[in-house]
Design an enzyme around this catalytic site. Sequence first.
Site, PDB file in Angstrom:
ATOM      1  N   ARG A 120       0.814  -1.217   0.000  1.00  0.00           N
ATOM      2  CA  ARG A 120       0.000   0.000   0.000  1.00  0.00           C
ATOM      3  C   ARG A 120       0.847   1.266   0.000  1.00  0.00           C
ATOM      4  O   ARG A 120       0.492   2.256   0.635  1.00  0.00           O
ATOM      5  CB  ARG A 120      -0.951   0.028   1.214  1.00  0.00           C
ATOM      6  CG  ARG A 120      -2.114  -0.931   1.121  1.00  0.00           C
ATOM      7  CD  ARG A 120      -3.140  -0.419   0.103  1.00  0.00           C
ATOM      8  NE  ARG A 120      -4.304  -1.277   0.074  1.00  0.00           N
ATOM      9  CZ  ARG A 120      -5.407  -1.073   0.797  1.00  0.00           C
ATOM     10  NH1 ARG A 120      -5.480  -0.038   1.588  1.00  0.00           N
ATOM     11  NH2 ARG A 120      -6.406  -1.902   0.710  1.00  0.00           N
ATOM     12  N   ARG A 134      -3.587   7.038   0.436  1.00  0.00           N
ATOM     13  CA  ARG A 134      -4.051   8.267   1.089  1.00  0.00           C
ATOM     14  C   ARG A 134      -3.051   8.972   1.989  1.00  0.00           C
ATOM     15  O   ARG A 134      -3.237  10.136   2.323  1.00  0.00           O
ATOM     16  CB  ARG A 134      -5.326   7.967   1.889  1.00  0.00           C
ATOM     17  CG  ARG A 134      -6.549   7.884   1.016  1.00  0.00           C
ATOM     18  CD  ARG A 134      -7.707   7.300   1.771  1.00  0.00           C
ATOM     19  NE  ARG A 134      -7.377   5.942   2.181  1.00  0.00           N
ATOM     20  CZ  ARG A 134      -8.240   5.091   2.706  1.00  0.00           C
ATOM     21  NH1 ARG A 134      -9.481   5.466   2.931  1.00  0.00           N
ATOM     22  NH2 ARG A 134      -7.868   3.871   3.040  1.00  0.00           N
ATOM     23  N   ASP A 156      -6.836  -2.946  -7.454  1.00  0.00           N
ATOM     24  CA  ASP A 156      -7.451  -3.544  -6.275  1.00  0.00           C
ATOM     25  C   ASP A 156      -7.791  -5.003  -6.538  1.00  0.00           C
ATOM     26  O   ASP A 156      -8.109  -5.367  -7.669  1.00  0.00           O
ATOM     27  CB  ASP A 156      -8.720  -2.789  -5.865  1.00  0.00           C
ATOM     28  CG  ASP A 156      -9.074  -3.067  -4.412  1.00  0.00           C
ATOM     29  OD1 ASP A 156      -8.515  -2.407  -3.526  1.00  0.00           O
ATOM     30  OD2 ASP A 156      -9.871  -3.992  -4.166  1.00  0.00           O
ATOM     31  N   TYR A 193     -14.934 -11.382   0.547  1.00  0.00           N
ATOM     32  CA  TYR A 193     -15.640 -10.155   0.137  1.00  0.00           C
ATOM     33  C   TYR A 193     -16.838 -10.485  -0.752  1.00  0.00           C
ATOM     34  O   TYR A 193     -17.895  -9.870  -0.654  1.00  0.00           O
ATOM     35  CB  TYR A 193     -14.686  -9.208  -0.593  1.00  0.00           C
ATOM     36  CG  TYR A 193     -13.629  -8.633   0.321  1.00  0.00           C
ATOM     37  CD1 TYR A 193     -13.893  -7.504   1.106  1.00  0.00           C
ATOM     38  CD2 TYR A 193     -12.371  -9.222   0.428  1.00  0.00           C
ATOM     39  CE1 TYR A 193     -12.926  -6.989   1.960  1.00  0.00           C
ATOM     40  CE2 TYR A 193     -11.398  -8.707   1.276  1.00  0.00           C
ATOM     41  CZ  TYR A 193     -11.680  -7.593   2.043  1.00  0.00           C
ATOM     42  OH  TYR A 193     -10.731  -7.086   2.895  1.00  0.00           O
ATOM     43  N   ARG A 222      -6.874  11.993  -6.449  1.00  0.00           N
ATOM     44  CA  ARG A 222      -8.220  11.485  -6.216  1.00  0.00           C
ATOM     45  C   ARG A 222      -9.258  12.574  -6.319  1.00  0.00           C
ATOM     46  O   ARG A 222     -10.355  12.354  -6.815  1.00  0.00           O
ATOM     47  CB  ARG A 222      -8.313  10.829  -4.840  1.00  0.00           C
ATOM     48  CG  ARG A 222      -8.016   9.377  -4.916  1.00  0.00           C
ATOM     49  CD  ARG A 222      -8.936   8.516  -4.116  1.00  0.00           C
ATOM     50  NE  ARG A 222     -10.346   8.789  -4.266  1.00  0.00           N
ATOM     51  CZ  ARG A 222     -11.250   8.221  -3.517  1.00  0.00           C
ATOM     52  NH1 ARG A 222     -10.888   7.367  -2.590  1.00  0.00           N
ATOM     53  NH2 ARG A 222     -12.528   8.487  -3.681  1.00  0.00           N
TER      54      ARG A 222
END
Length: 344
Positions: free
Chosen positions: A26, A30, A76, A152, A39
């Site tokens: 990662r 952010r 992703d 998921y 973004r």
Amino acid sequence: MIRSSKPILRALRGEILDHPPFWFMRQAGRYLPEYRALREKLGGFLDLCYTPEFAAEATLQPVRRFGMDAAILFSDILLVPQAMGQKLWFEPGEGPALTPIRTADAVSSLRVEGLTERLQPVYRALELVVTALPKETVLIGFAGAPWTVATYMVEGRSSREFSIVKEWALADASGFDRLIDRLVAATCAHLRAQISAGAEVVQLFDTWAGVVPPAAFDRLVIEPTRRIVDCVRKDHPDTPIIGFPRGIGPLYPRYFRETAVTAVSVDATVLPETIAETLQPLGVVQGNLDPAVLVGGGSALDRGVARILGALRAGPFIFNLGHGILPETPIEHVTQLVSLIRNA
Ligand code: CP3
């Protein structure tokens, strides 16, 4: 064949380098102001993933700032179920949401054919990154492992208890295995296409391997991983494959031996000395600084890094975190970490 001298590829061949190569799970995202700005320009996270120029830019941002030895494609793991036909969206501040797959009919509706056509923008992003990376930097592609992606798909969101997916996996093994089978085929196709587009290494994220009941571990973690490894190697025998079965504690050595991955990425719950003793003799290891220690910084970060390097740098090793960088991580702590690794 000329063997690449890129540090990550040398480490993945088992070489011991003077300074361990590094990248961070990662590493795009952010915690970087330039990512937040990107973004804002584009809006949704999925729009970013499907716009090759933007996905390539997000991939390159951390490498420009910190000079990691590898870039990991900005994408992703949930793009695979989406490309199989499952509805996926991201609620702002909530994480992923999917229309749950819970029946045999729903599994039958998932399509593997045409998957790589639907994921063309991802491969295009890889092609753009290849042309822009420094020559020593490796490009890593990835996918979720079948069990983790299935959690998921079945729960329909991030889960804490995993009760629905566990009940299905244990009570109706043959029905659930049809879902796993489709995911094995889809994941292999996706990884092969990433390698064809320029990924030099691939990593399989099995973030939720640690919640599988031990009696089902072989069936749900080892076997699907092994099948993907065999399938990818049929077309790409020389591409290193890193496995990241998070949270499996004492099962790491079995995972390493039986899946035949090239390297294992280890989470932060395993002591570096234990990794050196039980895993490094089996092959290349990657890890395992706690992302929370990176958030904290200071002398605890100095000590954490020194302990990992002290235990692991004498064997084949790639420095990484035990899991992804947290969004609240101060940039200066990442700078501190990079200089600790470089000056070690
Ligand atoms: O590592 C990288 O920098 C490459 C990009 C990458 C992302 N997701 C981008 C992302 C990778 C390798 C992943 C893998 C992934 N995605 C995993 C396995 C690894 C892990 O961290 O456990 C999982 C379980 C997912 C599913 C997923 N995607 C969740 C649960 C979430 C929400 C949680 C969160 O961190 O926001 C995402 C969203 C996501 N994937 C973001 C990013 C940068 C945040 C999107 C944003 O709001 O900007």
